[in-house]
Structures are given as structure tokens and as C-alpha cells.
Scaffold this active site. Structure first.
Site, PDB file in Angstrom:
ATOM      1  CE  LYS A  89      -3.960  -0.059   0.144  1.00  0.00           C
ATOM      2  NZ  LYS A  89      -4.680   0.341  -0.704  1.00  0.00           N
ATOM      3  CG  HIS A 107      11.693  -0.615  -5.466  1.00  0.00           C
ATOM      4  ND1 HIS A 107      10.783  -1.125  -5.076  1.00  0.00           N
ATOM      5  CD2 HIS A 107      13.405  -0.825  -6.639  1.00  0.00           C
ATOM      6  CE1 HIS A 107      11.160  -0.864  -6.880  1.00  0.00           C
ATOM      7  NE2 HIS A 107      11.567  -0.960  -7.040  1.00  0.00           N
TER       8      HIS A 107
HETATM    9  C1  GRF Z   1      10.305  -7.461  -2.041  1.00  0.00           C
HETATM   10  O1  GRF Z   1      11.365  -8.125  -2.689  1.00  0.00           O
HETATM   11  C2  GRF Z   1      10.603  -5.695  -2.011  1.00  0.00           C
HETATM   12  O2  GRF Z   1      12.438  -5.851  -2.178  1.00  0.00           O
HETATM   13  C3  GRF Z   1       9.794  -5.996  -1.779  1.00  0.00           C
HETATM   14  O3  GRF Z   1       8.589  -6.371  -1.382  1.00  0.00           O
HETATM   15  C4  GRF Z   1       9.325  -7.773  -0.930  1.00  0.00           C
HETATM   16  C5  GRF Z   1       8.889  -8.480  -0.132  1.00  0.00           C
HETATM   17  O4  GRF Z   1       9.869 -10.139  -0.127  1.00  0.00           O
HETATM   18  N1  GRF Z   1       9.173  -4.560  -2.020  1.00  0.00           N
HETATM   19  P1  GRF Z   1       8.895 -10.881   1.813  1.00  0.00           P
HETATM   20  O5  GRF Z   1       7.751 -10.495   1.846  1.00  0.00           O
HETATM   21  O6  GRF Z   1       9.941  -9.677   2.497  1.00  0.00           O
HETATM   22  O7  GRF Z   1       9.529 -11.732   1.151  1.00  0.00           O
END
Ligand code: GRF
Length: 187
Positions: A89, A107
Site C-alpha cells: 500500500k 525495493h
Molecule cells: C521484496 O522483494 C521487497 O523488495 C519488495 O517486496 C518483496 C517482499 O518480500 N518491496 P518479503 O515479503 O519480505 O519476502
């Protein structure tokens, strides 16, 4: 060391949450995870909050005042840093202003390249030589705040979305911890 109280926001698998919890067991790691927020009732990551007895809130983002509910809980738990970890979100400008403390995000690209969604697909399509992940401060613009830590790897000829995702996620777990250590290094 007096650790800062942190809240982690998730929406999915929570592998970054899991890694942050593991790091926070280290005496020298600057934060303790005191609260987990998920906007998704089915987020697998909630399990990591449960098994580590960390209070968690599953928030219904269809409610108009849902960000106020989060802010109230965050105040109650004396949270001084929010770590976004796959939270799907957008955080409102009002929330950022009212929290008025640190919010960081991870990210899966080398920002400022590939902001937004479907990063791995776009990285491959663009025939990038390198990719990686970025931990950055959150401001009101999506994936735009100042970088704290960036980690990268070279893309191999036989890499595909799945393998790039795996390599990026492995690196994310290292980068997120490194960013938090770096932020509080001089405190
Ligand atoms: C990660 O790849 C992060 O960079 C992105 O969402 C993903 C989350 O992965 N924003 P997790 O839920 O921590 O396994």
C-alpha cells in the site's frame, strides 16, 4: 545499547521480516521489532510475528481511517522507526507527516531505475547488466527517498525472472540489516 522500537509493515511472504527478527536478536543490532502490520490477512509473514510473539495487526485498508488506527497503535508501542518490507500500500503524505519519525523501505532494483512494480520483468526486458536492491528513506513520492544502502549483482545469460528474484531477495536480507546498522552507527 538502547535499541529503537521498530514496526515492520508487510503484505506477503515476510522473508525480510524474518531476517530482521533474526538480526534483532543480536545484542548489537540497533532495533527490536515490537510490532508488525499487515494489510493482507493471508500474508505468510504474519506467521513470523506469531512464532516470535510479536504483536501484530491485520489492517482493513477499506476502512477510511485505517492509517489513523495504525498511527494510534504505533504510538502505543513507542515506535521510532517503520520498516516497510513488501508492504503493497502507498503510505499517505498525512501518515508520513503525523508519524514524523523514520520510515524506510526496501525495493528490488537499483533505484532510481525501475521504481514501482514488476521490476524483474523490466530489468530483463531492458537487458540490464546488473541489478540488485535498494534500502531507502520513504518520502511522499513512490520509491524516491534518499538511498541508505544499495547492493548489486551481475545478471548471467541464463538468468530468468525466478532466478533474479531469488538472487535479489537473498541480497535484500543482507542489505536491510546493513542499512539499519549504518543509520544508527553514530548513535
Ligand atoms: C521484496 O522483494 C521487497 O523488495 C519488495 O517486496 C518483496 C517482499 O518480500 N518491496 P518479503 O515479503 O519480505 O519476502
Amino acid at each position: 545499547m538502547v535499541k529503537k522500537n521498530a514496526c515492520v509493515f508487510i503484505s506477503g511472504n515476510g522473508t525480510n521480516l524474518k531476517s530482521l527478527i533474526k538480526n534483532s536478536r543480536n545484542y548489537n543490532f540497533p532495533i527490536n521489532i515490537k510490532l508488525v502490520i499487515s494489510n493482507n490477512v493471508d500474508a505468510k509473514g504474519i506467521l513470523f510475528a506469531k512464532i516470535n510473539s510479536i504483536p501484530y495487526l491485520i489492517i482493513n485498508t477499506k476502512k477510511r481511517n485505517y492509517e489513523n488506527l495504525i498511527l494510534n497503535l504505533i504510538k502505543k508501542h513507542k515506535i521510532s522507526i517503520i520498516c516497510l518490507a513488501g508492504y503493497m500500500k502507498i503510505i499517505s503524505k498525512k501518515f508520513i507527516n503525523e508519524f514524523d519519525k523514520i520510515i524506510i523501505n526496501i525495493h528490488p532494483s537499483l533505484l532510481p531505475k525501475f521504481k514501482g512494480l514488476n521490476t524483474f520483468e523490466r530489468v530483463l526486458k531492458n537487458k540490464e547488466k546488473k541489478t540488485g536492491c535498494t534500502v531507502h528513506y520513504v518520502n511522499e513520492k513512490l520509491d524516491n527517498g534518499r538511498t541508505i544502502v544499495q547492493k548489486s549483482f551481475f545478471i548471467e545469460n541464463d538468468d530468468e525472472i525466478k532466478s533474479i528474484k531469488q538472487k535479489t531477495q537473498k541480497l535484500e536480507h543482507v542489505a536491510y540489516a546493513a542499512a539499519i546498522i549504518k543509520m544508527y552507527r553514530n548513535n
